[in-house]
Design an enzyme around this catalytic site. Structure first.
Site, PDB file in Angstrom:
ATOM      1  N   PRO A  36       0.847  -1.197   0.000  1.00 18.13           N
ATOM      2  CA  PRO A  36       0.000   0.000   0.000  1.00 18.13           C
ATOM      3  C   PRO A  36       0.878   1.241   0.000  1.00 18.13           C
ATOM      4  O   PRO A  36       1.745   1.390   0.862  1.00 18.13           O
ATOM      5  CB  PRO A  36      -0.789  -0.127   1.310  1.00 18.13           C
ATOM      6  CG  PRO A  36       0.065  -0.981   2.187  1.00 18.13           C
ATOM      7  CD  PRO A  36       0.834  -1.901   1.290  1.00 18.13           C
ATOM      8  N   CYS A  38       4.152   3.294   8.526  1.00 21.47           N
ATOM      9  CA  CYS A  38       4.421   4.539   7.805  1.00 21.47           C
ATOM     10  C   CYS A  38       5.336   5.438   8.635  1.00 21.47           C
ATOM     11  O   CYS A  38       5.000   5.798   9.769  1.00 21.47           O
ATOM     12  CB  CYS A  38       3.124   5.271   7.484  1.00 21.47           C
ATOM     13  SG  CYS A  38       3.400   6.834   6.614  1.00 21.47           S
ATOM     14  N   ASN A  65       9.600  -7.229   3.287  1.00 20.34           N
ATOM     15  CA  ASN A  65       9.469  -6.020   2.476  1.00 20.34           C
ATOM     16  C   ASN A  65      10.724  -5.166   2.658  1.00 20.34           C
ATOM     17  O   ASN A  65      11.246  -5.063   3.759  1.00 20.34           O
ATOM     18  CB  ASN A  65       8.211  -5.254   2.909  1.00 20.34           C
ATOM     19  CG  ASN A  65       8.064  -3.894   2.244  1.00 20.34           C
ATOM     20  OD1 ASN A  65       7.942  -2.882   2.921  1.00 20.34           O
ATOM     21  ND2 ASN A  65       8.068  -3.858   0.928  1.00 20.34           N
ATOM     22  N   ASP A 118      13.721  -3.228  -0.296  1.00 21.70           N
ATOM     23  CA  ASP A 118      14.875  -3.357  -1.195  1.00 21.70           C
ATOM     24  C   ASP A 118      14.755  -4.439  -2.256  1.00 21.70           C
ATOM     25  O   ASP A 118      15.738  -4.733  -2.943  1.00 21.70           O
ATOM     26  CB  ASP A 118      16.172  -3.592  -0.404  1.00 21.70           C
ATOM     27  CG  ASP A 118      16.574  -2.404   0.446  1.00 21.70           C
ATOM     28  OD1 ASP A 118      15.958  -1.332   0.290  1.00 21.70           O
ATOM     29  OD2 ASP A 118      17.496  -2.548   1.272  1.00 21.70           O
ATOM     30  N   GLY A 163       7.079  -2.538  -3.130  1.00 29.78           N
ATOM     31  CA  GLY A 163       6.526  -1.193  -3.144  1.00 29.78           C
ATOM     32  C   GLY A 163       7.172  -0.324  -4.197  1.00 29.78           C
ATOM     33  O   GLY A 163       6.773  -0.303  -5.359  1.00 29.78           O
TER      34      GLY A 163
END
Length: 265
Positions: free
Chosen positions: A18, A102, A204, A206, A228
């Site tokens: 997301p 975040c 998640n 790199d 992402g």
């Protein structure tokens, strides 16, 4: 196969992360067509949802061709998150994800997103409140910790699993790192290899090539990976990773015609 509650995904699934102002329906459609197995909306403010803010409500738009698709919410208040979970449930996504990762100031310094990493007890209470407020499978995306002195992801994983989450995606950096330096997947592997952990663990951070995706799969043993930034402008990374993992061979780069077609589809 990998299961998130009753959602069945293929072996080593690829998830689209997301991303604010990126993971909108057109972008998700392109990534789905390119091989993403599970996608998430842009994150949505729980406060915005319960106040019926137009921007927040618009992010609830999902479509059947995207499935399975999750809606991600963020916030630092139990009641607001619980109420927003009930609102999310009305649009019938496949799952609900909570953002505890975040790092941007406007989110983290207001006690939401990665800001919750400073208070694991609060994170557990917030998650428990959401799980109890919805029939949807609840998942979480987070980071290793707030900073190098508080890398508490192993404790976090166990405690969130204990209150009922069905999967956990971990970005291999702390909030203090933002997106600088290299992602540390060794702690993600520790979570995955913890005998108490039975939910899927997705790594998640790199992953920007098929070679690295396969290397990290073999080295760290995660159930799948979340991609992402590498997908921005290059959604073909999903199909390239799938092909390389299956065959050990690289697909040819997309043609100019393919790039134009995706850009203006």
């Amino acid at each position: 196969m990998v299961k998130i509650d009753q959602i069945v995904l293929p072996d080593f699934p690829l998830l689209l992360a997301p991303m604010e102002d990126v993971s909108d329906p057109p972008f998700r459609a392109v990534c789905k067509d390119s091989g993403a197995d599970l996608m998430y909306t842009e994150f949505i403010s729980s406060e915005g949802l319960i106040r019926d803010a137009i921007k927040s409500r618009k992010k609830l738009d999902i479509f059947d061709y995207e499935r399975p698709v999750g809606i991600q919410i963020f916030g630092g208040d139990e009641e607001a998150l619980s109420l927003s979970a009930k609102i999310v449930e009305t649009v019938n996504p496949d799952l609900l994800d909570i953002n505890f990762g975040c790092p941007v100031k406007k989110v983290a310094l207001r006690g939401a997103g990665a800001g919750v990493l400073k208070d694991v007890d609060l994170m557990v209470r917030l998650t428990d409140a959401v799980v109890k407020s919805t029939k949807l499978p609840v998942t979480v995306k987070t980071r290793l910790g707030w900073d190098d002195n508080t890398k508490n992801i192993e404790e976090v994983a166990e405690r969130l699993q204990d209150v009922g989450i069905k999967a956990l995606a971990i970005h291999g950096r702390t909030r203090a790192q933002m997106y600088k330096g290299e992602a540390d997947w060794s702690l993600i592997a520790k979570v995955k290899n913890n005998p108490r952990i039975h939910i899927p663990i997705f790594g998640n951070g790199d992953i920007d090539s098929p070679q690295k995706a396969l290397a990290y799969k073999e080295r760290y043993g995660v159930d799948g990976i979340m991609i992402g930034r590498a997908a921005i402008g290059y959604p073909w990374i999903f199909r390239e990773i799938k092909h390389f993992v299956a065959t050990g061979e690289m697909l040819p780069f997309p043609t100019v015609e393919e790039r134009v077609e995706k850009t203006f589809a």
